[in-house]
Each structure stands twice: as C-alpha cells, then as structure tokens.
Scaffold this active site. Structure first.
Site, PDB file in Angstrom:
ATOM      1  N   GLY A  71       2.210   5.254   4.010  1.00 57.16           N
ATOM      2  CA  GLY A  71       0.951   4.522   4.124  1.00 57.16           C
ATOM      3  C   GLY A  71       1.107   3.204   4.874  1.00 57.16           C
ATOM      4  N   THR A  72       2.160   2.476   4.573  1.00 59.10           N
ATOM      5  CA  THR A  72       2.346   1.173   5.217  1.00 59.10           C
ATOM      6  C   THR A  72       2.479   1.332   6.724  1.00 59.10           C
ATOM      7  OG1 THR A  72       3.307   0.142   3.252  1.00 59.10           O
ATOM      8  CG2 THR A  72       3.894  -0.828   5.382  1.00 59.10           C
ATOM      9  N   ASN A 155      -6.699   0.082  -4.493  1.00 60.73           N
ATOM     10  CA  ASN A 155      -5.500   0.557  -5.182  1.00 60.73           C
ATOM     11  C   ASN A 155      -5.298  -0.078  -6.545  1.00 60.73           C
ATOM     12  OD1 ASN A 155      -5.046  -1.714  -3.359  1.00 60.73           O
ATOM     13  ND2 ASN A 155      -2.941  -1.695  -4.114  1.00 60.73           N
ATOM     14  N   GLN A 183      -5.199   5.868  -1.714  1.00 61.51           N
ATOM     15  CA  GLN A 183      -5.552   6.167  -3.114  1.00 61.51           C
ATOM     16  C   GLN A 183      -6.654   7.210  -3.219  1.00 61.51           C
ATOM     17  OE1 GLN A 183      -4.031   5.157  -5.836  1.00 61.51           O
ATOM     18  NE2 GLN A 183      -2.675   3.630  -4.898  1.00 61.51           N
ATOM     19  N   SER A 203      -0.786   8.757   2.410  1.00 61.31           N
ATOM     20  CA  SER A 203       0.605   8.726   1.981  1.00 61.31           C
ATOM     21  C   SER A 203       0.889   9.947   1.131  1.00 61.31           C
ATOM     22  CB  SER A 203       0.833   7.455   1.166  1.00 61.31           C
ATOM     23  OG  SER A 203       2.051   7.534   0.465  1.00 61.31           O
ATOM     24  N   HIS A 205       3.368  10.443  -1.148  1.00 54.51           N
ATOM     25  CA  HIS A 205       3.871  10.302  -2.524  1.00 54.51           C
ATOM     26  C   HIS A 205       2.796   9.910  -3.528  1.00 54.51           C
ATOM     27  CE1 HIS A 205       4.233   5.855  -3.242  1.00 54.51           C
ATOM     28  NE2 HIS A 205       4.182   5.822  -1.935  1.00 54.51           N
ATOM     29  N   THR A 241      12.777  11.129  14.970  1.00 55.42           N
ATOM     30  CA  THR A 241      12.965  12.550  14.668  1.00 55.42           C
ATOM     31  C   THR A 241      12.056  12.942  13.507  1.00 55.42           C
ATOM     32  OG1 THR A 241      15.254  12.516  15.413  1.00 55.42           O
ATOM     33  CG2 THR A 241      14.645  14.261  13.871  1.00 55.42           C
ATOM     34  N   CYS A 328       3.529  -2.503  -5.355  1.00 55.84           N
ATOM     35  CA  CYS A 328       4.046  -3.251  -4.211  1.00 55.84           C
ATOM     36  C   CYS A 328       4.165  -4.728  -4.520  1.00 55.84           C
ATOM     37  CB  CYS A 328       3.135  -3.095  -3.005  1.00 55.84           C
ATOM     38  SG  CYS A 328       3.128  -1.414  -2.409  1.00 55.84           S
TER      39      CYS A 328
END
Lengths: 389, 389
Positions: A71-72, A155, A183, A203, A205, A241, A328
C-alpha cells in the site's frame, strides 16, 4: 492462554487457500517473469492471471493493474507519479494537490514531502464522524489542481468517505482522482469505473494475502512518472523483478475476496454490531467514527480517563490483540492525527481503542472481549486519578 | 522433457530450508511488526533475527541493515537517498556521482534520472574484461563528488570489480561508496568493513530466498533521505509494513549462504569450469568477461554468426534455460550495454549467451548442456547466411 486477534485492520493471517496457491511458486515455478524461457513464461503467466483476479475485484481491466510492494509504495507511486508528470505539462506555478486531514501516513507524508518540493497541498478538514464535505472539495479545486487523493475508508475509525460524489467532482473538473483503498478492498464493493476512480491503492496483507505485495490500479490513459528506476518492469512504471509468489497470493486473495465479499461482510458486521453494543455499555464509553458509514469490521472506542496504550497492554496480557491508532504509528507517542481531526482533545484521542474483525473472527472472540474489556477498563480506572476525581 | 535451469543469475528457487522457516509466518505468526501486542512482537523479533543473519553474511552490524522490496529498491534508495540528502549539505553546484558503464539498470537508470535532476554523473569505462581502472576513478573524483556506485560483480558477464581498491579510494577522498552486490552475495566472501563499503544492496531471490524482499546495508553514520514516505518504518528510511515472511526467508537464506559459502562456491566453480572448457570447443566461440576475476557461477559465451535470442529459444525447446542479457532487459531488443562497453560490436553482443549455475546445479545438468548446445549452435549456423559466407 486464550488468544484473540482483533487487529485485522493492521494485518491479517494469510488464507489457507492463498498459501496453497503460492507454495509451488517458491521452488517449482520459480522463474523470473522477465525471462524468455519456459521457467520465465510460467511466472509471467501467473502474473497475468493475478492481474485478472485483482481487476475482477475492482471492476477494472487486467491491463490497468500494476504490482507494487504494498500500500505504501502504491500511494507513493500514485501521488508522486501523478504530481511529477503532470507538473511538466502545466504552464503556471502553484500546482495543487487536494487531500484530507485523515489520510494514512503513506499519503500524508508523501503530500508533506511534495509541499517541500514546491507543490501546494490542501488538507480538507472532516466533520466529527471523519467525513469530508464535498462542498469543501469543490471549493478547493482550481485550474492548477493536479490530483485529489482521498482515503476510501479510514484506517483508524473506519469512516467511509463519499467516493461517488468525489469521483463526480473530480471528473467534472478533469482532475486525477486517487484513493487509498487499502482498508476498503474486500469489505466494500468497489467499481472503479462507476466511482470515476483513476488511481486506487490496495495491499495484499489486509485481505488475507501475503505481506510485501500490493497493487495500483491505473485507469487506462492516466500517465504517471515512475519512482522506481531500473529494468523497466510494469510498463516502465515499477522496476523490480516480479515477486511471483506474492503476486499469485495477492491474486488468489482478491478472487476469494470477490467471491466471499457478501458473506465476509455480513459475518463481520454481525460480530461488530454485537461488539459495539456490548462495549458501549461500559460507563463513559463512546464510538469514534460514523455510526453507519463505517467499515463492517471496524469498532473504535474511547473511554474517559483511560490511556489507550495501557489499555492495549492490559488487553494483551489477557491475550487480546487490539490497537491504539494504526499499527504504522503505534510506536509513536503523538495523539492520532485522525482523532484530533474529528475534534477529539488529545486526552480523548489517547483514550481510544481500535478493535477490528476479520474473516476468521468468531462469536467466541467477541464474547471473550466483551467479557474481559469492561473489567480491564474498570481496573485501569481504579488506578486513575482522572477517574476518581 | 528434461529441464535444465542455468539461469541462476536471473533468479533462484527458494531453498527448502528457507521455505520451511517462512511458512509459519503466513498464518501463525502473522502479526504486524509495528503492533505492540504479542502477535506484533513475534513479527518484530523475527525481523531482528533476520537483521542478525543478514549482517552476519556481510560482517556488518544488525542495526546497519534495513529491509526493502529487493535489489532495485535498495539501489534506488542508496543512490537517490545519498544524492538528495548530501546535495543539501554542499554549498557549490555540480554535485557529482561516479559510476560505471556496466551497472545494472537499477543503478544506471537511477543515475540517468539524477542527471535530469541536475546532478553530474561520470560513467567510468571498462576494459575488455569489464574491469574499471582505479586510476580513472581517482581522476574522476572532485570535491563535489557525493557518491561512488560500482557494481560488485557484473550481472551479465560476472566480472568482479576491484572492490578493495575502490573502497580505499572512496575512504581517502571521504566519498560515500555504494555497491550493488546482488550477484556477488553468497558467492564471494564480503566484509563491508574491510572493503570500506558504506552502502550495499542485496536481493533475496538471487540467494535462494523469496522474491519481493531485499536489504540495504547502511554503514553506521551514513545518512540517507527516504524515498518511501509513510509510517516511518526502518528508522524512517523505508515506510511499509514489514514483509515478515519474506524477511524471515531472506534471513535464513543469508544464514545458509554464509554457512555454505565455501561449499557452494567450490561446487559451482567446478561445474562452471567444465562447462566453459567444453563449450569453448565449439568453433569460433569465446568467453566474455574476465577469465579469473569472475563469479564462480557465471559462464558467458559468444558465438560468431549466432543470434542469442534464437539460440535461447532453441535451447528452451530442448529444456535448457539460459539468458541473453540480464532477465531485466531480456525482452528488449537493444544490444547489451555491458557487452558494448567491453568493446563488442552489436552483432557480437547479440550472439551472446549467459549460463549461470547454482547450488542445485548438477554434473548431469552440465553434461546435458555441453551435449546439446554445440548441436544447437551448429544447426543455427547452418541456417545463417553470416556463417556460410
């Protein structure tokens, strides 16, 4: 000790089906997706399949998806990429970005950085529920506005912003519209075309996929400048990659997320509503965020005369994993910028607790928390000079 | 069909021991390393262990390691991070970066981008083996030199640059020294202190770890400006939720890499020497790169009147995975910048083939290739007007 994880907004366990899908890509189909031999082609094909799965969840096209590390990075690429490229095209000074006061740090810090680079940034305020006012947005737009970036669902407090209206305004003024939907994805149905979203960060995860991978939806025709220079992967937008096992996992997580969206959402909402109802029975407890326009998995409380950090540590002692702010920022001591933006005083902000549910949450989890949390609050208050006033 | 993978320089399968170590972090120890609860602490501790394992392989300290998404990001962060931060500190114009003509695209493209930002970049030429001349380096240094970035071992031809001499020169002139050691790690013993290296990029998937994760060694005291804005992870240098399974895998891969360095190197060198000896029996075949100062796993050939792309496709038909240039550039049509830099003509560069070995390579792999490759070259030459001149 019983362990109850109620921090799904911070991260989620990887779904068993996702793990099974990923495993062969570690040591069987391990080629580099850029290689022309059969090992490479297997990896390449797996990436293309993942693009299909991700785009399916967003009602986008597969060729509008690029892979990132999370996400970042998606937020950084979307915002810097749009700002840098479009800056060149405009002939006047004072290039303008509009965002909100309650963005995730990945957006907020990127905007602050761009301010240092000479961009003007307008941080829209929010109401007591965390909603921006679309009138403020419309008023803030000028001919120099390059980009609107507003979080889909917050979030911390889970408030869902008025995406449809924002999309309409962006379209009307021909401004690029980015949203951090990290989110929201998998909890809210998202149709990027219908919502007029140009750029969307997600994201893996947060949706039962592996960490270290994410995606950016880039509407066909929207141009960005790369921020990762190198081999020219992902149409030159993101050199690196391919993380094929991660990409495969993200794809599968999106497929599951789409197939299970209704079921997951109903499950989480049921549990969350019980959780909120029970916890609000605690004396001087309040719900942060919007009562209805909120993520189905988000419960965010504040308790008078309670220090959220201590509350979390005490809950952790009882095996319950919650959060004060976002993960975070959890090791920082400042009051949450989101809670201050909705008008809480610093001491109120510090007395807050986020409990977030997920696909794997159970009734038993909720029962345990509704049993333990009030006791813990009472015990902390007994020690608090602020409470025994 | 028999399948022989000889493209370990592009990527490697993940070692079974590494996979076993990673798996529990997908759905058992799945916390966010920034969370303060027990799930988070488990993830945090796993990250710290990985830092120890990575630093062990480099003779660095654990707190000098930060995690990235891979080699490309490590290179981008090292070079831009050093350039941007140090630019502010200098009072004169013409900030200067020294690199070589044979860098990986992650370095080369980053340097080209910085040129557009106003930095001066000197691209040192190389000799016919791909070695820079340290005298050229010394001559290029001025008081405005911010950074030297020279690849440890070239990713195409495998030539190992004179790191010790470069380190001495960098130290003498007080210039930051970065190296892309993506190909060298796990094949060459590396002691960053002894070599005076300030910044070193490494990638997990080149050393039997998972894709999507890498690390940057940052010598204590060396300051960088972040390029990934957000939650402030990794001392503010690289915002993004820790990819804990990936980080665990990278750590284990480094531990194995250190323990097996001698054994792996001897194994690869033995096989490679047979491979080179046998393949050079082919009429008008040549070895690219330095005969001795080269990676133990790298064999890089050129064949008169052969088109490398066709050669690779024919080999692929026989189940052999090789490469023309680096995988990153394999789908581009330009002649390799590395091969042009060592003085090859474009047609010679296009007639090249990289075969790279790894821990899992076998004698049988080498026998199969030495049997098949000469036939394939002969067959291609039969069709070539350049050969039947």
């Amino acid at each position: 000790m019983k362990k109850v994880y109620m921090d799904y907004a911070a991260t989620t366990p990887v779904d068993k089906e996702v793990i099974d899908e990923m495993i062969p890509y570690f040591d069987k189909y391990y080629g580099n997706a850029s290689s022309i031999h059969s090992f490479g082609r297997d990896a390449f094909d797996a990436g293309e399949k993942s693009r299909e799965q991700i785009s399916g969840l967003l009602s986008a096209n597969a060729d509008e998806i690029i892979f990132t590390s999370g996400g970042t990075e998606s937020d950084n690429l979307a915002i810097k990429g749009a700002a840098y490229l479009n800056k060149k095209k405009r002939d006047s000074k004072g290039y303008h970005i509009i965002t909100s006061e309650i963005e995730h740090p990945a957006v907020l810090e990127t905007c602050k950085y761009l301010e240092k680079q000479g961009f003007n940034v307008k941080y829209l305020p929010v109401d007591k529920y965390g909603l921006i006012k679309t009138k403020d947005l419309e008023d803030a737009i000028s001919k120099n506005t390059l980009l609107i970036t507003i979080i889909f669902a917050n979030n911390e407090i889970g408030t869902i912003e008025p995406m449809e209206e924002i999309g309409k305004i962006a379209k009307k003024h021909d401004v690029i519209f980015h949203t951090d939907a990290v989110q929201a994805v998998g909890k809210v149905p998202i149709d990027v075309k219908k919502l007029n979203i140009d750029l969307l960060s997600l994201s893996s995860h947060k949706i039962y996929g592996p960490k270290g991978v994410g995606a950016l939806y880039i509407r066909k025709g929207v141009k960005l400048q790369t921020i990762a220079h190198g081999g020219g992967h992902e149409k030159g937008l993101r050199s690196s990659t391919h993380n094929t096992p991660g990409i495969v996992g993200l794809g599968k997580a999106c497929e599951l997320g789409m197939n299970r969206l209704k079921k997951d959402a109903a499950h989480m909402k049921n549990l969350r509503d019980v959780l909120i109802k029970e916890i609000l029975k605690v004396e001087e407890s309040y719900l942060n965020g919007h009562p209805e326009k909120r993520l189905v998995n988000n419960a965010h409380f504040r308790f008078t005369a309670i220090e959220g950090e201590s509350l979390n540590l005490m809950l952790d002692d009882k095996g319950i994993a919650g959060a004060t702010g976002s993960a975070c920022s959890s090791k920082k001591l400042q009051a949450s910028h989101v809670l201050l933006a909705i008008g809480l005083k610093p001491e109120e902000a510090h007395g807050s607790l986020r409990l977030s549910l997920g696909r794997m949450s159970t009734k038993e989890d909720v029962s345990y928390v509704t049993e333990v949390l009030p006791e813990v609050v009472n015990n902390l208050r007994k020690m608090s000079p602020l409470w025994n006033r």
